[in-house]
Design a protein around this motif. Structure first.
Motif: not given
Length: 164
Positions: A46-50, A61-71, A53-56, A31-36
């Motif tokens: 409304t699209t979040p600010t840069d 640069e992007g998060i994989n499924f394991t990182q996403y699942s933990n979050i 997005l960095n906080t998310m 999941i990248t900024k572009k995806d979000l």
């Protein structure tokens, strides 16, 4: 016990499905900024600010499924679950019904007004309310016409379908 271990197999499957949707057309397993940005646009938000997005993305640069699942598991552990959502929906339930009845309906116009008027996100970040069209899409299949002409949201059926 980690938050991820507290998830049911159904919740893990739902997270996998959500991750795939958010990953979007890129299908790069991140999941990248572009995806979000694409997700927010699709939802009419409304699209979040840069910086947001960095906080998310935890500064990555992007998060994989394991990182996403933990979050997501950590976020889900903050909810009281089905009972909290059910009690919130019962505020809008037909007053003539027994609220202890697990099968309850909500007048859709009252619910829509309330849900679409709530500001989502941080105060001062712009108008981030849920759009009426998006609301209609989210409840599609769970609204029925009553004999008296009212439309009701079949809250208990929606809960059974979406909330574990």
């Amino acid at each position: 016990m980690s938050a991820l271990n507290s998830l049911t197999s159904t919740q893990k499957s739902q997270l996998r499905n959500a991750f795939t949707i958010i990953d979007g057309d890129s299908r790069d397993s991140k999941i990248t900024k572009k995806d979000l940005v694409a997700l927010y646009k699709t939802l009419g938000l409304t699209t979040p600010t840069d910086a947001q997005l960095n906080t998310m993305l935890d500064g990555e640069e992007g998060i994989n499924f394991t990182q996403y699942s933990n979050i997501m598991a950590k976020q889900l552990s903050k909810f009281d679950g089905r009972e909290t959502i059910q009690n919130a929906l019962k505020v809008f339930a037909d007053e003539s019904k027994d609220l202890k009845d697990p099968d309850f309906n909500v007048e859709i116009t009252k619910l829509k007004e309330a849900v679409c008027s709530v500001q989502l996100g941080e105060i001062g970040t712009g108008d981030n309310r849920l759009g009426r069209k998006t609301f209609d899409e989210l409840v599609d299949g769970f609204v029925r016409d009553e004999i008296d002409g009212r439309k009701v949201f079949m809250a208990s059926k929606w809960l059974a379908a979406y909330i574990e």
